[in-house]
Design an enzyme around this catalytic site. Sequence first.
Site, PDB file in Angstrom:
ATOM      1  N   LYS A 176       0.881  -1.081   0.091  1.00  0.00           N
ATOM      2  CA  LYS A 176      -0.109  -0.107   0.043  1.00  0.00           C
ATOM      3  C   LYS A 176       0.904   1.061   0.037  1.00  0.00           C
ATOM      4  CE  LYS A 176      -4.343  -1.878   1.952  1.00  0.00           C
ATOM      5  NZ  LYS A 176      -5.231  -1.869   3.229  1.00  0.00           N
ATOM      6  N   ASP A 199      -9.857   3.002   2.084  1.00  0.00           N
ATOM      7  CA  ASP A 199      -9.956   2.245   3.461  1.00  0.00           C
ATOM      8  C   ASP A 199     -10.536   3.132   4.506  1.00  0.00           C
ATOM      9  OD1 ASP A 199      -9.104  -0.331   2.772  1.00  0.00           O
ATOM     10  OD2 ASP A 199      -7.024   0.324   3.174  1.00  0.00           O
TER      11      ASP A 199
HETATM   12  P1  NAP Z   1       0.163  -3.239   9.762  1.00  0.00           P
HETATM   13  O1  NAP Z   1       0.514  -2.070   9.065  1.00  0.00           O
HETATM   14  O2  NAP Z   1       1.138  -4.243   9.646  1.00  0.00           O
HETATM   15  O3  NAP Z   1       0.124  -2.758  11.550  1.00  0.00           O
HETATM   16  C1  NAP Z   1      -0.181  -3.667  12.283  1.00  0.00           C
HETATM   17  C2  NAP Z   1      -0.218  -2.839  13.801  1.00  0.00           C
HETATM   18  O4  NAP Z   1      -0.548  -3.831  14.676  1.00  0.00           O
HETATM   19  C3  NAP Z   1       0.840  -2.112  14.143  1.00  0.00           C
HETATM   20  O5  NAP Z   1       0.371  -1.113  14.928  1.00  0.00           O
HETATM   21  C4  NAP Z   1       1.622  -3.270  15.283  1.00  0.00           C
HETATM   22  O6  NAP Z   1       2.225  -2.574  16.022  1.00  0.00           O
HETATM   23  C5  NAP Z   1       0.265  -3.920  15.947  1.00  0.00           C
HETATM   24  N1  NAP Z   1       0.676  -5.025  16.201  1.00  0.00           N
HETATM   25  C6  NAP Z   1       1.093  -6.298  15.667  1.00  0.00           C
HETATM   26  N2  NAP Z   1       1.201  -7.261  16.600  1.00  0.00           N
HETATM   27  C7  NAP Z   1       1.085  -7.018  17.655  1.00  0.00           C
HETATM   28  C8  NAP Z   1       1.212  -7.299  18.983  1.00  0.00           C
HETATM   29  N3  NAP Z   1       1.541  -8.878  19.180  1.00  0.00           N
HETATM   30  N4  NAP Z   1       1.225  -6.627  20.074  1.00  0.00           N
HETATM   31  C9  NAP Z   1       0.764  -5.287  20.020  1.00  0.00           C
HETATM   32  N5  NAP Z   1       0.540  -4.679  18.673  1.00  0.00           N
HETATM   33  C10 NAP Z   1       0.833  -5.527  17.818  1.00  0.00           C
HETATM   34  O7  NAP Z   1      -1.345  -3.820   9.456  1.00  0.00           O
HETATM   35  P2  NAP Z   1      -2.638  -2.885   8.968  1.00  0.00           P
HETATM   36  O8  NAP Z   1      -2.449  -3.065   7.582  1.00  0.00           O
HETATM   37  O9  NAP Z   1      -2.547  -1.678   9.793  1.00  0.00           O
HETATM   38  O10 NAP Z   1      -3.782  -3.791   9.507  1.00  0.00           O
HETATM   39  C11 NAP Z   1      -4.035  -4.106  10.904  1.00  0.00           C
HETATM   40  C12 NAP Z   1      -5.259  -4.882  10.953  1.00  0.00           C
HETATM   41  O11 NAP Z   1      -6.363  -4.194  10.397  1.00  0.00           O
HETATM   42  C13 NAP Z   1      -5.242  -6.267  10.559  1.00  0.00           C
HETATM   43  O12 NAP Z   1      -5.816  -6.922  11.333  1.00  0.00           O
HETATM   44  C14 NAP Z   1      -6.001  -6.164   9.077  1.00  0.00           C
HETATM   45  O13 NAP Z   1      -6.679  -7.287   9.083  1.00  0.00           O
HETATM   46  C15 NAP Z   1      -7.016  -5.123   9.671  1.00  0.00           C
HETATM   47  N6  NAP Z   1      -7.461  -4.369   8.479  1.00  0.00           N
HETATM   48  C16 NAP Z   1      -8.919  -4.543   8.175  1.00  0.00           C
HETATM   49  C17 NAP Z   1      -9.346  -3.809   6.896  1.00  0.00           C
HETATM   50  C18 NAP Z   1     -10.788  -4.111   6.595  1.00  0.00           C
HETATM   51  O14 NAP Z   1     -11.281  -3.541   5.622  1.00  0.00           O
HETATM   52  N7  NAP Z   1     -11.405  -4.289   7.526  1.00  0.00           N
HETATM   53  C19 NAP Z   1      -8.452  -2.949   6.273  1.00  0.00           C
HETATM   54  C20 NAP Z   1      -7.335  -3.013   6.561  1.00  0.00           C
HETATM   55  C21 NAP Z   1      -6.516  -3.652   7.642  1.00  0.00           C
HETATM   56  P3  NAP Z   1       4.000  -2.239  15.950  1.00  0.00           P
HETATM   57  O15 NAP Z   1       3.982  -0.901  15.296  1.00  0.00           O
HETATM   58  O16 NAP Z   1       4.304  -2.167  17.049  1.00  0.00           O
HETATM   59  O17 NAP Z   1       4.511  -3.358  14.917  1.00  0.00           O
END
Ligand code: NAP
Length: 282
Positions: A70, A106
Amino acid sequence: MNTGNTRYIAIIGHPIIHSLSPRMHQAAFNQLHLDYCYLPFDISPEKLKNGVEALKQLGFRGFNVTIPFKEKIIPLLDQISKEAAIIGAVNTVLIENGKLKGFNTDGAGFVESLKKKWTFSLKNKSALILGAGGAAKAVAAQLCLNQVGSIGIVNRTRKKADQLKARLKKHFPKVEVKVFARFGDDLDCFLKKAHLLVNSTSVGLHSGDDSPLPSQFFHKQLKVCDLIYNPSMTSFLKTAQKKGCSFINGRGMLLYQGALAFKIWTGKTAPVEVMSNALSLA
Ligand code: NAP
């Protein structure tokens, strides 16, 4: 059946196997009898540039972009929308006259899902966001575009929360943005006055994951959103339910970001109910 006139839309990511977008979009194209075909492509990161060039050369109408591209896609595009520039990420690309135009649906999809569930206005409201990754950036920027008054951010990696704060302050100087280093009294005070609580971490995706926020911080006036849609009930949402909060999962966000992308490619209003039904069958 594909014909010489069929317009092609792709989704690119790595991995891509779990994406529900192909079934959602193909159902919408079929419903409106549009000669469109939606195809998933798993592209390894070192092949992103060539992969995008191939879509352009093959005459694709557009594509969705998912993890981990992205942000990396932006330098490969000819222009991006205001929202995508503020968010710093693109999830939808339109190819028109050989030019690649990037959008981010999004954040708008997230806010649309809130509006379908609750009628309250976001203006001057206060929201706590857990996480500071791509989804958190989209949600936070869109909340600011909808004139929230204050945003709190909690993230495992403090530096990323500080970067998100700096980004929001640059584009929305009037919005109060606070970063909380830990689950302490400051956070409790913020949440007592907050209206919205959003989990945008990936904690909850795996069975056995705990809620990313301890239960004592929930209160029943909070409207609680988890961006995760599979599983539909995470520990975070189960805690919200126990505390008497109204809540939604991420399915509405998935649906409405898709509906907005559909409109960008086809110029037509998306058949949201059909798309929602297609997601239910997954
Ligand atoms: P991303 O950029 O990889 O970010 C992941 C986030 O989760 C970061 O803030 C990370 O913290 C945190 N994290 C991961 N593992 C963790 C742990 N064990 N303890 C605490 N924090 C943790 O992913 P993203 O694209 O933002 O997606 C995040 C979530 O949103 C996913 O579950 C995804 O499926 C969902 N999502 C849903 C939609 C929808 O259409 N519904 C769209 C996009 C995303 P750090 O910075 O410390 O690594």
